[in-house]
Write a protein that holds these residues in place. Sequence first.
Motif, short mmCIF file in Angstrom:
data_model
loop_
_atom_site.label_atom_id
_atom_site.label_comp_id
_atom_site.label_asym_id
_atom_site.label_seq_id
_atom_site.Cartn_x
_atom_site.Cartn_y
_atom_site.Cartn_z
N ASN A 59 0.81 -1.24 0.10
CA ASN A 59 -0.18 0.04 0.07
C ASN A 59 0.83 1.13 0.05
N GLN A 60 0.30 2.31 -0.31
CA GLN A 60 1.01 3.71 -0.40
C GLN A 60 1.58 4.07 0.91
N ARG A 71 3.63 11.44 2.98
CA ARG A 71 2.15 11.04 2.52
C ARG A 71 1.97 11.98 1.58
N THR A 91 -8.42 -2.06 -4.73
CA THR A 91 -8.64 -1.99 -3.48
C THR A 91 -7.91 -3.18 -2.59
N SER A 92 -7.48 -2.77 -1.22
CA SER A 92 -6.88 -3.78 -0.54
C SER A 92 -7.93 -4.64 0.03
N ASP A 95 -8.22 -3.86 3.81
CA ASP A 95 -8.67 -2.37 4.10
C ASP A 95 -9.65 -1.91 3.04
N ARG A 97 -10.64 0.61 2.32
CA ARG A 97 -10.54 2.00 2.35
C ARG A 97 -9.20 2.29 1.40
N ALA A 98 -8.44 1.35 1.59
CA ALA A 98 -6.97 1.72 1.17
C ALA A 98 -6.84 0.87 -0.49
#
Length: 150
Positions: A59-60, A71, A91-92, A95, A97-98
Motif C-alpha cells: 500500500n501507499q 504522505r 482495493t486492499s 482494508d 478504504r486503501a
Amino acid sequence: MAAANDTATLGPLDSFVGYHMRRASARMSVDFHAAMAETGIRQVVFGVLSVIAANPGINQGQIGKVLGIQRANMVSLIGELTDAGYVSRTTSPEDRRAFVFQLTDRGAAAFADGLARIRLHEDRLLRDLSVGERETLVALLKRIQASGAD
C-alpha cells in the motif's frame, strides 16, 4: 592565499565525511540523470517502482515509509505512475478504504530497463572498487542512515 601553482587544498574540510558524501552523491546524481535521461524516470520514481516490484500488493503508506517519502508527496508520485501506466491500483483486501499497487507490464518493462541502466551507471562510477569494497560501502552507508532513525 592559494599556492602559485594552483594546488590549493581543502584544509580541514578534507577530513569531513559529510563533505565527501555530498560530493560523491552529487557525482552519482549527475551520472544517474544522464543514464536515465531517455527514460524520463527520476530517482524517486525508480525507487517507488523498485519497492512495488519487490512487494506486489503493497500500500501507499508502506511505500512511503520504506523510502522515507511523506504522505502528500506519495499521492503525486502514485498519480504520476498510474498516469504513465506503470502501476495499477486495486482495493486492499484487508482494508477496503486503501489501495494496493502492482507493476503493470509496461511498469515491469520500464523497471527492468531502468535497473539495467542503473547497474551500468554504478559499474561505471564504482569501477575502481572491488565487489567487497562496494558491499562494505553500502553496509557503512546503511549504518549511517540507521543512526538517524528515531
